[in-house]
Design a protein around this motif. Structure first.
Motif, PDB file in Angstrom:
ATOM      1  N   LEU A   1       0.838  -1.198   0.000  1.00  0.00           N
ATOM      2  CA  LEU A   1       0.000   0.000   0.000  1.00  0.00           C
ATOM      3  C   LEU A   1       0.872   1.246   0.000  1.00  0.00           C
ATOM      4  O   LEU A   1       1.794   1.375   0.805  1.00  0.00           O
ATOM      5  CB  LEU A   1      -0.916   0.006   1.224  1.00  0.00           C
ATOM      6  CG  LEU A   1      -1.896   1.179   1.331  1.00  0.00           C
ATOM      7  CD1 LEU A   1      -2.888   1.161   0.187  1.00  0.00           C
ATOM      8  CD2 LEU A   1      -2.630   1.136   2.673  1.00  0.00           C
ATOM      9  N   ASP A   2       0.556   2.160  -0.902  1.00  0.00           N
ATOM     10  CA  ASP A   2       1.271   3.440  -1.006  1.00  0.00           C
ATOM     11  C   ASP A   2       0.287   4.558  -0.671  1.00  0.00           C
ATOM     12  O   ASP A   2      -0.733   4.723  -1.347  1.00  0.00           O
ATOM     13  CB  ASP A   2       1.827   3.621  -2.419  1.00  0.00           C
ATOM     14  CG  ASP A   2       2.610   4.919  -2.563  1.00  0.00           C
ATOM     15  OD1 ASP A   2       3.049   5.458  -1.530  1.00  0.00           O
ATOM     16  OD2 ASP A   2       2.784   5.398  -3.708  1.00  0.00           O
ATOM     17  N   ALA A   3       0.586   5.300   0.368  1.00  0.00           N
ATOM     18  CA  ALA A   3      -0.293   6.391   0.818  1.00  0.00           C
ATOM     19  C   ALA A   3       0.353   7.731   0.507  1.00  0.00           C
ATOM     20  O   ALA A   3       1.509   7.975   0.847  1.00  0.00           O
ATOM     21  CB  ALA A   3      -0.562   6.280   2.317  1.00  0.00           C
ATOM     22  N   SER A   4      -0.387   8.582  -0.168  1.00  0.00           N
ATOM     23  CA  SER A   4       0.067   9.939  -0.474  1.00  0.00           C
ATOM     24  C   SER A   4      -1.054  10.915  -0.114  1.00  0.00           C
ATOM     25  O   SER A   4      -2.082  10.522   0.425  1.00  0.00           O
ATOM     26  CB  SER A   4       0.459  10.060  -1.947  1.00  0.00           C
ATOM     27  OG  SER A   4      -0.638   9.750  -2.788  1.00  0.00           O
ATOM     28  N   ARG A   5      -0.830  12.184  -0.428  1.00  0.00           N
ATOM     29  CA  ARG A   5      -1.828  13.201  -0.096  1.00  0.00           C
ATOM     30  C   ARG A   5      -2.013  14.151  -1.269  1.00  0.00           C
ATOM     31  O   ARG A   5      -1.100  14.365  -2.054  1.00  0.00           O
ATOM     32  CB  ARG A   5      -1.410  14.005   1.149  1.00  0.00           C
ATOM     33  CG  ARG A   5      -1.357  13.191   2.428  1.00  0.00           C
ATOM     34  CD  ARG A   5      -0.899  14.045   3.594  1.00  0.00           C
ATOM     35  NE  ARG A   5      -0.870  13.301   4.836  1.00  0.00           N
ATOM     36  CZ  ARG A   5      -1.908  13.133   5.634  1.00  0.00           C
ATOM     37  NH1 ARG A   5      -3.064  13.678   5.326  1.00  0.00           N
ATOM     38  NH2 ARG A   5      -1.803  12.440   6.750  1.00  0.00           N
TER      39      ARG A   5
ATOM     40  N   LYS B   1     -12.333   9.161   4.784  1.00  0.00           N
ATOM     41  CA  LYS B   1     -11.381  10.051   5.466  1.00  0.00           C
ATOM     42  C   LYS B   1     -11.465  11.455   4.901  1.00  0.00           C
ATOM     43  O   LYS B   1     -11.397  12.443   5.659  1.00  0.00           O
ATOM     44  CB  LYS B   1      -9.960   9.500   5.305  1.00  0.00           C
ATOM     45  CG  LYS B   1      -8.928  10.254   6.123  1.00  0.00           C
ATOM     46  CD  LYS B   1      -9.237  10.174   7.614  1.00  0.00           C
ATOM     47  CE  LYS B   1      -8.199  10.901   8.447  1.00  0.00           C
ATOM     48  NZ  LYS B   1      -8.505  10.854   9.892  1.00  0.00           N
TER      49      LYS B   1
ATOM     50  N   PHE C   1      -4.735   6.578  -1.686  1.00  0.00           N
ATOM     51  CA  PHE C   1      -4.172   5.243  -1.525  1.00  0.00           C
ATOM     52  C   PHE C   1      -4.000   4.576  -2.887  1.00  0.00           C
ATOM     53  O   PHE C   1      -4.875   4.653  -3.750  1.00  0.00           O
ATOM     54  CB  PHE C   1      -5.072   4.365  -0.645  1.00  0.00           C
ATOM     55  CG  PHE C   1      -5.268   4.909   0.740  1.00  0.00           C
ATOM     56  CD1 PHE C   1      -4.191   5.362   1.472  1.00  0.00           C
ATOM     57  CD2 PHE C   1      -6.531   4.965   1.313  1.00  0.00           C
ATOM     58  CE1 PHE C   1      -4.352   5.858   2.743  1.00  0.00           C
ATOM     59  CE2 PHE C   1      -6.705   5.457   2.582  1.00  0.00           C
ATOM     60  CZ  PHE C   1      -5.611   5.910   3.313  1.00  0.00           C
TER      61      PHE C   1
ATOM     62  N   PRO D   1      -6.029  12.076   1.919  1.00  0.00           N
ATOM     63  CA  PRO D   1      -5.181  10.918   1.601  1.00  0.00           C
ATOM     64  C   PRO D   1      -5.580  10.284   0.272  1.00  0.00           C
ATOM     65  O   PRO D   1      -6.742  10.289  -0.125  1.00  0.00           O
ATOM     66  CB  PRO D   1      -5.442   9.964   2.777  1.00  0.00           C
ATOM     67  CG  PRO D   1      -6.806  10.328   3.253  1.00  0.00           C
ATOM     68  CD  PRO D   1      -6.944  11.800   3.038  1.00  0.00           C
TER      69      PRO D   1
ATOM     70  N   TYR E   1      -2.117   0.778  -4.508  1.00  0.00           N
ATOM     71  CA  TYR E   1      -1.538  -0.497  -4.096  1.00  0.00           C
ATOM     72  C   TYR E   1      -0.809  -1.146  -5.261  1.00  0.00           C
ATOM     73  O   TYR E   1      -1.122  -0.911  -6.429  1.00  0.00           O
ATOM     74  CB  TYR E   1      -2.620  -1.437  -3.556  1.00  0.00           C
ATOM     75  CG  TYR E   1      -3.536  -2.014  -4.614  1.00  0.00           C
ATOM     76  CD1 TYR E   1      -3.297  -3.277  -5.161  1.00  0.00           C
ATOM     77  CD2 TYR E   1      -4.640  -1.297  -5.078  1.00  0.00           C
ATOM     78  CE1 TYR E   1      -4.130  -3.805  -6.129  1.00  0.00           C
ATOM     79  CE2 TYR E   1      -5.469  -1.819  -6.043  1.00  0.00           C
ATOM     80  CZ  TYR E   1      -5.219  -3.080  -6.562  1.00  0.00           C
ATOM     81  OH  TYR E   1      -6.045  -3.599  -7.534  1.00  0.00           O
TER      82      TYR E   1
ATOM     83  N   LEU F   1     -10.244   0.415  -0.829  1.00  0.00           N
ATOM     84  CA  LEU F   1      -9.280   1.513  -0.704  1.00  0.00           C
ATOM     85  C   LEU F   1      -9.907   2.847  -1.075  1.00  0.00           C
ATOM     86  O   LEU F   1      -9.685   3.867  -0.413  1.00  0.00           O
ATOM     87  CB  LEU F   1      -8.060   1.237  -1.590  1.00  0.00           C
ATOM     88  CG  LEU F   1      -7.171   0.072  -1.164  1.00  0.00           C
ATOM     89  CD1 LEU F   1      -6.026  -0.111  -2.151  1.00  0.00           C
ATOM     90  CD2 LEU F   1      -6.617   0.288   0.233  1.00  0.00           C
ATOM     91  N   ARG F   2     -10.690   2.838  -2.144  1.00  0.00           N
ATOM     92  CA  ARG F   2     -11.378   4.069  -2.542  1.00  0.00           C
ATOM     93  C   ARG F   2     -12.365   4.506  -1.470  1.00  0.00           C
ATOM     94  O   ARG F   2     -12.505   5.703  -1.171  1.00  0.00           O
ATOM     95  CB  ARG F   2     -12.095   3.842  -3.871  1.00  0.00           C
ATOM     96  CG  ARG F   2     -12.932   5.029  -4.359  1.00  0.00           C
ATOM     97  CD  ARG F   2     -12.071   6.274  -4.523  1.00  0.00           C
ATOM     98  NE  ARG F   2     -12.881   7.419  -4.940  1.00  0.00           N
ATOM     99  CZ  ARG F   2     -12.466   8.672  -4.871  1.00  0.00           C
ATOM    100  NH1 ARG F   2     -11.265   8.956  -4.393  1.00  0.00           N
ATOM    101  NH2 ARG F   2     -13.241   9.661  -5.281  1.00  0.00           N
TER     102      ARG F   2
ATOM    103  N   GLU G   1     -10.479   6.187   1.252  1.00  0.00           N
ATOM    104  CA  GLU G   1     -10.122   7.546   0.842  1.00  0.00           C
ATOM    105  C   GLU G   1     -11.297   8.499   1.033  1.00  0.00           C
ATOM    106  O   GLU G   1     -11.158   9.584   1.610  1.00  0.00           O
ATOM    107  CB  GLU G   1      -9.707   7.567  -0.633  1.00  0.00           C
ATOM    108  CG  GLU G   1      -8.374   6.944  -0.948  1.00  0.00           C
ATOM    109  CD  GLU G   1      -8.078   7.027  -2.435  1.00  0.00           C
ATOM    110  OE1 GLU G   1      -8.831   7.719  -3.152  1.00  0.00           O
ATOM    111  OE2 GLU G   1      -7.109   6.395  -2.890  1.00  0.00           O
TER     112      GLU G   1
END
Length: 227
Positions: free
Chosen positions: A91-95, A152, A106, A104, A108, A145-146, A149
């Protein structure tokens, strides 16, 4: 009230006018920001509702497949089949910035290039329902994952909307009316001081005329202009 605590001077009047102009401009910008945040929040809320229903339905279907597979297979064989998963997910989390809100994002990656290569067991001694359950869970992952996102993002945007709303209300009901009251108070004081100065000037002029010519302007029957 607030205007009783300011000095009735022209410098303070200029300061209050600048404060009022800045507050009015900030009020408009914050209202525009609040409205745009509300629009994006409603769009995300609608997407969140539809996606959550889809994810919950898919998870329910996958659970049903697992229940059927467990009925067809022994518990030991089921645990052995699922003991060592074949795929690994990273999992790669960015902003990303949306109206000064850090949302956030996300993404993968999988260890094996073929996304369909997800079965870590042979098909000879397992149930077809187990295959359907594993495939269903693999297909749900992007939607989950969506959904994370969106939920949040909704929380963060809702908090920002509340913060912006408080600032708009403070400007609208406290700062701007206070500055307007201060401007009105200072203007009235300056006008009052100016009228008082004119009256004192007229009295001084009348006294000087009486001392110089031994008569007042009233006695000669006409008024002497002030300037």
């Amino acid at each position: 009230m607030a205007f009783t605590q300011v000095n009735p001077t022209r410098m303070e009047l200029t300061k209050q006018k600048k404060k009022l102009a800045t507050a009015a401009r900030g009020h408009k910008l914050l209202k525009d920001k609040r409205d745009e945040l509300m629009r994006q929040f409603l769009d995300l809320a609608r997407e969140n509702m539809a996606l959550r229903r889809k994810v919950e339905a898919d998870i329910c279907a996958a659970n049903q497949n697992f229940v059927i597979a467990r009925a067809d297979m022994s518990e030991e064989r089921l645990h052995t089949a699922l003991m060592a998963p074949k795929q690994e997910v990273y999992l790669d989390a960015s902003r990303k910035n949306v109206m000064s809100v850090e949302i956030p994002v996300f993404a993968y990656k999988i260890r094996i290039a073929d996304e369909n290569d997800i079965y870590s067991y042979g098909f000879a001694f397992t149930s077809g329902d187990l295959d359907d359950a594993v495939k269903s869970l693999a297909d749900i992952l992007p939607d989950m994952l969506r959904l994370a996102e969106i939920e949040k993002a909704c929380q963060l945007i809702a908090a920002e909307i509340e913060k912006t709303r408080r600032r708009v209300n403070a400007l609208e009901h406290v700062i701007i009316p206070g500055a307007q009251a201060n401007i009105k108070y200072i203007s009235m004081k300056l006008d009052e001081n100016e009228r008082g100065a004119q009256i004192r000037l007229m009295k001084v002029k009348d006294r000087m005329l009486e001392e110089t010519h031994h008569y007042s302007e009233k006695e000669v029957g006409y008024a002497v202009p002030l300037s």
